[in-house]
Design a protein around this motif. Structure first.
Motif, mmCIF file in Angstrom:
data_model
loop_
_atom_site.group_PDB
_atom_site.id
_atom_site.type_symbol
_atom_site.label_atom_id
_atom_site.label_comp_id
_atom_site.label_asym_id
_atom_site.label_seq_id
_atom_site.Cartn_x
_atom_site.Cartn_y
_atom_site.Cartn_z
ATOM 1 N N THR A 1 0.862 -1.191 0.000
ATOM 2 C CA THR A 1 0.000 0.000 0.000
ATOM 3 C C THR A 1 0.890 1.229 0.000
ATOM 4 O O THR A 1 1.866 1.295 0.748
ATOM 5 N N VAL A 2 0.553 2.188 -0.854
ATOM 6 C CA VAL A 2 1.338 3.421 -0.854
ATOM 7 C C VAL A 2 0.469 4.571 -0.354
ATOM 8 O O VAL A 2 -0.758 4.481 -0.323
ATOM 9 N N SER A 3 1.186 5.626 0.069
ATOM 10 C CA SER A 3 0.477 6.781 0.588
ATOM 11 C C SER A 3 0.463 7.842 -0.505
ATOM 12 O O SER A 3 1.512 8.313 -0.922
ATOM 13 N N GLY A 4 -0.708 8.208 -0.989
ATOM 14 C CA GLY A 4 -0.740 9.200 -2.055
ATOM 15 C C GLY A 4 -2.142 9.490 -2.542
ATOM 16 O O GLY A 4 -3.132 9.092 -1.929
ATOM 17 N N ASN A 5 -2.194 10.162 -3.679
ATOM 18 C CA ASN A 5 -3.473 10.528 -4.267
ATOM 19 C C ASN A 5 -3.904 9.428 -5.240
ATOM 20 O O ASN A 5 -3.200 9.100 -6.200
ATOM 21 N N LYS A 6 -5.068 8.865 -4.932
ATOM 22 C CA LYS A 6 -5.493 7.660 -5.646
ATOM 23 C C LYS A 6 -5.616 7.900 -7.156
ATOM 24 O O LYS A 6 -5.112 7.114 -7.967
ATOM 25 N N SER A 7 -6.257 8.998 -7.548
ATOM 26 C CA SER A 7 -6.491 9.181 -8.979
ATOM 27 C C SER A 7 -5.191 9.451 -9.720
ATOM 28 O O SER A 7 -5.024 9.047 -10.874
ATOM 29 N N LEU A 8 -4.195 10.098 -9.041
ATOM 30 C CA LEU A 8 -2.907 10.327 -9.713
ATOM 31 C C LEU A 8 -2.144 9.021 -9.863
ATOM 32 O O LEU A 8 -1.507 8.769 -10.899
ATOM 33 N N ILE A 9 -2.194 8.166 -8.820
ATOM 34 C CA ILE A 9 -1.486 6.883 -8.915
ATOM 35 C C ILE A 9 -2.146 6.000 -9.996
ATOM 36 O O ILE A 9 -1.465 5.322 -10.762
ATOM 37 N N LEU A 10 -3.446 6.107 -10.087
ATOM 38 C CA LEU A 10 -4.157 5.395 -11.162
ATOM 39 C C LEU A 10 -3.662 5.899 -12.523
ATOM 40 O O LEU A 10 -3.390 5.110 -13.441
ATOM 41 N N SER A 11 -3.492 7.244 -12.638
ATOM 42 C CA SER A 11 -2.978 7.834 -13.883
ATOM 43 C C SER A 11 -1.618 7.258 -14.245
ATOM 44 O O SER A 11 -1.329 7.013 -15.420
ATOM 45 N N VAL A 12 -0.739 7.070 -13.217
ATOM 46 C CA VAL A 12 0.609 6.543 -13.462
ATOM 47 C C VAL A 12 0.509 5.189 -14.158
ATOM 48 O O VAL A 12 1.052 4.986 -15.255
ATOM 49 N N PHE A 13 -0.229 4.240 -13.515
ATOM 50 C CA PHE A 13 -0.307 2.882 -14.071
ATOM 51 C C PHE A 13 -1.096 2.856 -15.384
ATOM 52 O O PHE A 13 -0.743 2.133 -16.308
ATOM 53 N N GLN A 14 -2.128 3.679 -15.452
ATOM 54 C CA GLN A 14 -2.944 3.731 -16.666
ATOM 55 C C GLN A 14 -2.116 4.168 -17.876
ATOM 56 O O GLN A 14 -2.170 3.556 -18.930
ATOM 57 N N ASN A 15 -1.304 5.228 -17.703
ATOM 58 C CA ASN A 15 -0.487 5.730 -18.801
ATOM 59 C C ASN A 15 0.567 4.718 -19.218
ATOM 60 O O ASN A 15 0.841 4.558 -20.415
ATOM 61 N N LEU A 16 1.170 4.040 -18.202
ATOM 62 C CA LEU A 16 2.219 3.070 -18.535
ATOM 63 C C LEU A 16 1.622 1.884 -19.312
ATOM 64 O O LEU A 16 2.179 1.458 -20.326
ATOM 65 N N VAL A 17 0.467 1.372 -18.836
ATOM 66 C CA VAL A 17 -0.172 0.239 -19.509
ATOM 67 C C VAL A 17 -0.620 0.660 -20.910
ATOM 68 O O VAL A 17 -0.388 -0.066 -21.896
ATOM 69 N N GLU A 18 -1.203 1.865 -20.984
ATOM 70 C CA GLU A 18 -1.687 2.362 -22.276
ATOM 71 C C GLU A 18 -0.545 2.450 -23.292
ATOM 72 O O GLU A 18 -0.694 2.075 -24.462
ATOM 73 N N ASN A 19 0.641 2.953 -22.811
ATOM 74 C CA ASN A 19 1.799 3.038 -23.708
ATOM 75 C C ASN A 19 2.229 1.655 -24.192
ATOM 76 O O ASN A 19 2.550 1.482 -25.373
ATOM 77 N N SER A 20 2.239 0.682 -23.262
ATOM 78 C CA SER A 20 2.634 -0.671 -23.664
ATOM 79 C C SER A 20 1.651 -1.204 -24.701
ATOM 80 O O SER A 20 2.060 -1.836 -25.687
ATOM 81 N N ILE A 21 0.359 -0.950 -24.486
ATOM 82 C CA ILE A 21 -0.641 -1.412 -25.447
ATOM 83 C C ILE A 21 -0.404 -0.756 -26.806
ATOM 84 O O ILE A 21 -0.384 -1.404 -27.847
ATOM 85 N N ASN A 22 -0.151 0.591 -26.740
ATOM 86 C CA ASN A 22 -0.022 1.333 -27.992
ATOM 87 C C ASN A 22 1.276 1.067 -28.738
ATOM 88 O O ASN A 22 1.297 1.067 -29.960
ATOM 89 N N TYR A 23 2.400 0.927 -27.994
ATOM 90 C CA TYR A 23 3.700 0.937 -28.678
ATOM 91 C C TYR A 23 4.436 -0.382 -28.654
ATOM 92 O O TYR A 23 5.297 -0.618 -29.502
ATOM 93 N N ALA A 24 4.170 -1.241 -27.641
ATOM 94 C CA ALA A 24 5.016 -2.429 -27.503
ATOM 95 C C ALA A 24 4.751 -3.445 -28.619
ATOM 96 O O ALA A 24 5.650 -4.154 -29.043
ATOM 97 N N GLY A 25 3.514 -3.514 -29.080
ATOM 98 C CA GLY A 25 3.200 -4.477 -30.128
ATOM 99 C C GLY A 25 2.289 -5.571 -29.581
ATOM 100 O O GLY A 25 1.877 -5.518 -28.418
ATOM 101 N N GLU A 26 1.982 -6.565 -30.428
ATOM 102 C CA GLU A 26 1.067 -7.617 -30.006
ATOM 103 C C GLU A 26 1.807 -8.697 -29.228
ATOM 104 O O GLU A 26 3.039 -8.762 -29.267
ATOM 105 N N ASN A 27 0.997 -9.514 -28.518
ATOM 106 C CA ASN A 27 1.540 -10.656 -27.778
ATOM 107 C C ASN A 27 2.551 -10.273 -26.703
ATOM 108 O O ASN A 27 3.464 -11.032 -26.411
#
Ligand code: ADP
Length: 588
Positions: A471-497
């Motif tokens: 558990t981390v101490s912080g702002n929930k929606s900002l931490i969600l933004s962190v993981f959301q952006n990273l996952v979104e980038n992997s989806i967009n740029y990393a490729g399939e599979n």
């Protein structure tokens, strides 16, 4: 205290007694000498008479013819002095008669006697000495007559004891006087001695800087002492208060981020804080510069000019002359301020405004970037709508096509505005946001749900074994933004599979250290240094196709920095991108 009181009195009495004894001795000596003089004068008168009588007797009885000087014995008996010695000595010194010595014919020559020598040249001669015959002290008096010297002598009885006896009364009066003054002195010392001693103690305590804790007696001197003590204590308090205030001010000035210095009317420096010297050195680029040389430095020439310009002007409190300008050195910016006070003393404030200036530049770039990014979708939407408006017979199929494109651009606009508003929120939150407890596995689950269809479509797997305890101490929606952006980038740029792995690779007392990686195409090395910048995008076909805003990683980095964490990016050895970042632990 009693001891020192007596000590003071004893010293005073000792002095008094010593002076009294000295005065007494002087008086007695003076009186004794007077007495002696008087006695000598009376003896001279008496003995002068006797010599005249003897001379008359010799002449009347023509003893110088008969040579029968023994007749003088009969005269001697008539004279009222029991111890009177009469001698007659001829001009050659031979003794013609001596009332004390029977066979005076055998006496030695008397010309060498001091009284005889003196009387041979003067009216008479005198001498005091012990008589060889009677062993007593005699006063000799001799006078020269035409044929002989007549010498008469009497016991010389002026001695101290006799004198003292004679003056006993006088001495008694003096003693009484001494005792009387002594008593007065005792009274005075008793009355003021303690005050004097306390004053002395007070003076000594001042010198040794010790506090003086005592009262003064209630007399005139004591009141003066109390008053002085009161004034001194007030002064001390004022001095201490001032020192405390000065200390406070100096601490305050040293705690400032600004460099502050106060100068006198004569342009001499009175005070400068630590930052002043530091900033002076930064502005001039010279480490060997001291505040005393401040006004000689070319960087501060404007201040000298400003002071000269205002040297004759009468300054009112309400309107103090102020100068402010900026200088830059080695890529840093500084503001220099000078305020002249009404007594013509002045202060100089130096400030490092590099950060403010940089922020200003970044804000400007950001605004122009936003405008630029917004312009593209807006002008495309405008283009589609214009085309449809200008073409009245537009086919429904084409119309749908334009509307779908316009819709896509609207989505992009919404996305842009969302991202910008998240970044703005981070900036405005600063250090003031309230941290809450955020479970990271829950966040990852939520992100997975949000991208469910894209993940399925691209056959992406998310692997994470984080337990509930992470558990981390912080702002929930900002931490969600962190993981959301990273996952979104992997989806967009990393490729399939691709496989996304999220795990905690380290932790310490304060932080969890996360690794977020995919095994996709990775980021070309030359772009690595810039991908966290706002609107920075890797210009590849893939990036353009994905239609990102270029703000994703900027949001990630800023959100992590806001949580006092850090983030770096690297390409993995076997291919793919890895982000390493830290977030603060939630304390139970
Ligand atoms: P965008 O809105 O374009 O996604 P980002 O700031 O999130 O902006 O990303 C910046 C650039 O970094 C992207 O354009 C992309 O080229 C590259 N990038 C980000 N994440 C990855 C990744 N996981 N794999 C490959 N390239 C990536």
């Amino acid at each position: 205290m009693a001891f020192s009181k007596n000590q003071f009195r004893n010293t005073l009495l000792l002095f008094y007694s010593a002076i009294f004894c000295l005065v007494l001795l002087l008086i007695i000596t003076y009186l004794y000498r007077r007495e002696k003089e008087y006695r000598t004068e009376t003896l001279n008168d008496e003995l002068s008479n006797i010599t005249s009588i003897v001379d008359n007797f010799i002449n009347i009885n023509s003893l110088y013819i008969t040579n029968d000087y023994r007749q003088i014995d009969s005269l001697n008996k008539l004279l009222p002095h029991p111890n009177l010695r009469i001698s007659v000595i001829d001009r050659e010194g031979k003794v013609l008669y001596d009332s004390f010595i029977h066979d005076y014919e055998n006496m030695d020559n008397h010309l060498d006697r001091p009284e005889i020598i003196q009387s041979s040249s003067e009216d008479f001669g005198t001498a005091i000495r012990k008589s060889g015959t009677t062993r007593e002290e005699y006063y000799y008096y001799s006078r020269k007559f035409s044929r002989y010297y007549v010498r008469a002598a009497l016991i010389y009885d002026v001695n101290v004891v006799n004198f003292l006896k004679a003056n006993l009364r006088f001495l008694f009066i003096i003693l009484l006087f001494f005792i009387l003054i002594g008593i007065v002195l005792l009274f005075v010392t008793n009355r003021f001695g303690e005050s004097v001693t306390r004053l002395k103690d007070f003076a000594l305590s001042l010198r040794s800087d010790k506090p003086f804790i005592s009262d003064f007696p209630k007399n005139e001197l004591g009141i003066i002492g109390s008053e002085i003590l009161g004034i001194y204590n007030n002064l001390l308090k004022a001095k201490n208060d001032l020192a405390i205030e000065k200390e406070k001010l100096s601490n305050h000035l040293n705690a400032l981020n600004e460099g502050v210095a106060f100068f006198s009317k004569e342009k001499e420096i009175n005070f400068s804080n630590d930052h002043f010297i530091k900033l002076m050195n930064m502005i001039t680029g010279d480490l060997k510069i001291f505040p005393a040389n401040f006004l000689e430095l070319p960087e501060f020439g404007e201040i000298t000019e400003f002071l000269n310009k205002n040297s004759e002007i009468v300054i009112t409190d309400a309107d103090l002359p102020k100068l402010e300008y900026q200088v830059s050195k080695d890529g840093r910016f500084f503001s220099v301020q000078c305020v002249i006070f009404h007594d013509k003393s002045f202060e100089v404030i130096l400030n490092d405004i590099t950060r403010i200036s940089k922020n200003k530049i970044i804000k400007q770039q950001m605004t122009s970037n936003i405008a630029h990014e917004l312009k593209t979708p807006v002008s495309s939407i405008k283009g589609y709508i214009e085309t449809m408006l200008n073409d009245n017979e537009i086919e429904p199929k084409k119309q749908k096509y334009f509307l779908t494109r316009a819709m896509a651009q609207t989505d992009r606009l919404t996305e842009l505005i969302n991202d910008i508003s998240i970044l703005n929120r981070i900036e405005e939150a600063g250090a003031s946001f309230l941290p809450e407890k955020v479970k990271i596995n829950k966040i990852i689950k939520e992100v997975g749900e949000n991208f469910k269809s894209a993940i399925r479509e691209k056959k992406i797997r998310i692997e994470s074994d984080l337990g509930d305890e992470v558990t981390v101490s912080g702002n929930k929606s900002l931490i969600l933004s962190v993981f959301q952006n990273l996952v979104e980038n992997s989806i967009n740029y990393a490729g399939e599979n691709t496989l996304i792995r999220i795990f905690v690779y380290n932790q310490d007392k304060r932080f969890y250290y996360f690794s977020f990686s995919d095994n996709g195409v990775g980021i070309p090395e030359e772009h690595m240094g810039r991908i966290f910048e706002r609107f920075y995008r890797v210009d590849s076909g893939r990036s353009r196709k994905s239609g990102g805003t270029g703000l994703g990683l900027s949001i990630v980095k800023n959100a992590i920095l806001l949580h006092k964490g850090e983030i770096i990016v690297r390409n993995k050895a076997g291919g793919g991108t890895e982000f390493l970042f830290s977030l603060p632990k939630h304390k139970k």
